[in-house]
Write a protein that holds these residues in place. Structure first.
Motif, PDB file in Angstrom:
ATOM      1  N   THR A 255      31.311  47.220  53.521  1.00 61.22           N
ATOM      2  CA  THR A 255      32.227  46.585  52.569  1.00 61.22           C
ATOM      3  C   THR A 255      33.501  46.101  53.248  1.00 61.22           C
ATOM      4  O   THR A 255      34.402  45.609  52.574  1.00 61.22           O
TER       5      THR A 255
ATOM      6  N   ASP B  62      35.998  39.859  33.707  1.00 59.36           N
ATOM      7  CA  ASP B  62      35.407  39.961  35.040  1.00 59.36           C
ATOM      8  C   ASP B  62      36.117  41.047  35.838  1.00 59.36           C
ATOM      9  O   ASP B  62      37.168  41.559  35.447  1.00 59.36           O
ATOM     10  N   ALA B  63      35.527  41.421  36.985  1.00 60.66           N
ATOM     11  CA  ALA B  63      35.994  42.587  37.731  1.00 60.66           C
ATOM     12  C   ALA B  63      37.450  42.452  38.160  1.00 60.66           C
ATOM     13  O   ALA B  63      38.237  43.405  38.038  1.00 60.66           O
ATOM     14  N   LYS B  64      37.845  41.299  38.666  1.00 54.86           N
ATOM     15  CA  LYS B  64      39.213  41.120  39.142  1.00 54.86           C
ATOM     16  C   LYS B  64      40.200  41.223  38.000  1.00 54.86           C
ATOM     17  O   LYS B  64      41.262  41.864  38.114  1.00 54.86           O
ATOM     18  N   LEU B  65      39.862  40.629  36.854  1.00 52.49           N
ATOM     19  CA  LEU B  65      40.760  40.652  35.705  1.00 52.49           C
ATOM     20  C   LEU B  65      40.845  42.052  35.102  1.00 52.49           C
ATOM     21  O   LEU B  65      41.894  42.458  34.606  1.00 52.49           O
ATOM     22  N   ARG B  66      39.753  42.816  35.171  1.00 51.87           N
ATOM     23  CA  ARG B  66      39.796  44.198  34.673  1.00 51.87           C
ATOM     24  C   ARG B  66      40.814  45.011  35.461  1.00 51.87           C
ATOM     25  O   ARG B  66      41.562  45.802  34.899  1.00 51.87           O
ATOM     26  N   VAL B  67      40.833  44.835  36.780  1.00 50.47           N
ATOM     27  CA  VAL B  67      41.791  45.562  37.617  1.00 50.47           C
ATOM     28  C   VAL B  67      43.215  45.188  37.217  1.00 50.47           C
ATOM     29  O   VAL B  67      44.092  46.052  37.077  1.00 50.47           O
ATOM     30  N   GLN B  68      43.460  43.898  37.003  1.00 48.93           N
ATOM     31  CA  GLN B  68      44.795  43.437  36.619  1.00 48.93           C
ATOM     32  C   GLN B  68      45.198  43.993  35.260  1.00 48.93           C
ATOM     33  O   GLN B  68      46.321  44.479  35.075  1.00 48.93           O
TER      34      GLN B  68
END
Length: 353
Positions: free
Chosen positions: A296, A165-171
């Protein structure tokens, strides 16, 4: 660690050619990202480096040795796949140690390597779990740990974050970059996500239709794209393009846009490119209708139209505009890019001297 040289590499599947004479070099310890749309040949090129695909023409060299006919297991590379490729019946420790076990590494050395990798990746408390008991990010760390224990000369990553997911990709982007900074191992990473490429790479190789369009640092490619494709591919939101002509020392188009141009430029049909964050709002200037307002929080994205010309403006803060409103538009002349409309290639900077 090792340098990787790709020299005039070609790939055919029967009568279909998917990679067309690609040449580039990845320096020892460098983090290089191959980026481009689906079907551009980036994963095929990575698999040829790994030995999972036959090289139809040209050469792939690792640390000065041509490896076209060297088996994958003998290339001293480690690959992390998109789907993690973990054995579901093995624990985390067993998955990480499997390649070492096949290689006949002594048990004590194998345990030490697994322990070191687990500490590096924060997996010490998960070594007895099975993949089905892990989150997506944890499974990705296990796949990375399995690669690390081999102590390879080259790491290969094939879209490793696309299932997160998007948040985990950033991490995970930050964790992979930090891992490279610690290990200093030559790394080749494939993605279609230009944000991953911009934030992680030392250098980016932009590919399209089996060829390389441009190679450079993220900021070099962002600031000086070689052509319309690179300009439109890198950057989010994507660069705006306005078609028009150079006439009388100005850029003009049929929707009333007029911008000063370098006096030495001959009359020609051109495309001007401008990043959304360099499109400003003003009481005066070229009038545009507001089509969409997308707040945003810290920024507001506006979709604007004048005649057939549509632009995206990314402005700081919040704006009191509604769809249907009319606004003036200004352009930062230092941020304008000029492209030949016939060839798509970049021309001299737009801003006048």
């Amino acid at each position: 660690m090792a340098r990787v040289d790709i020299d005039n590499v070609v790939k055919h599947y029967g009568a279909v050619q998917v990679v067309h004479g690609v040449s580039t070099a990845i320096e020892d310890g460098e983090f290089v990202i191959l980026v481009g749309p689906s079907g551009c040949g980036k994963s095929t090129l990575l698999r040829m480096i790994a030995g999972l695909e036959h090289v139809s023409g040209g050469t792939v060299s690792i640390d000065g040795e041509v490896v076209n006919d060297v088996a994958p297991k003998d290339r001293n590379i480690a690959m992390v796949f998109q789907n993690y490729a973990l054995y579901p019946h093995m624990t985390v420790a067993q998955n990480m140690a499997f390649s070492l076990k096949l290689a006949g590494v002594p048990r004590q050395e194998m345990q030490a390597k697994v322990g070191n990798a687990a500490r590096t990746l924060g997996l010490e408390t998960l070594l007895d779990r099975f993949p089905g008991q892990l989150s997506g990010g944890q499974r990705q760390r296990v796949a990375m740990g399995r690669a690390i224990v081999r102590d390879p000369e080259v790491f290969l990553f094939d879209e490793p974050l696309s299932n997160l997911d998007a948040k985990l990709r950033v991490q995970m982007r930050a964790e992979i970059k930090a891992l490279h900074q610690r290990l200093k191992t030559t790394t080749i990473y494939v993605t279609h996500d230009q944000v991953e490429a911009m934030t992680m790479a030392d250098r980016i190789v932009v590919m399209r239709d089996g060829i390389i369009e441009q190679v450079g640092t993220p900021l070099d490619l962002y600031d000086a794209p070689a052509n319309l494709f690179v300009a439109g591919f890198l950057g989010s939101p994507t660069m705006n393009f306005i078609e028009g002509r150079i006439e009388g020392g100005r850029f003009l188009n049929d929707d009333g846009i007029s911008i000063a141009a370098p006096a030495e430029l001959p009359e020609a049909l051109v495309t001007v490119g401008i990043r959304p964050n360099l499109v400003g709002l003003a009481d005066k200037g070229s009038p545009f209708e507001v089509l969409v307002v997308e707040p945003t929080g810290a920024e507001t994205q506006l979709v604007l139209q004048a005649g057939k010309t549509q632009l995206v403006a990314l402005v700081q803060g919040r704006v009191a505009l509604q769809p249907g409103a009319s606004v003036g538009i200004t352009f930062d002349p230092a941020g304008l890019h000029l492209f030949d409309r016939r060839t798509g290639m970049r021309l001299p900077q737009m801003s006048p001297s």
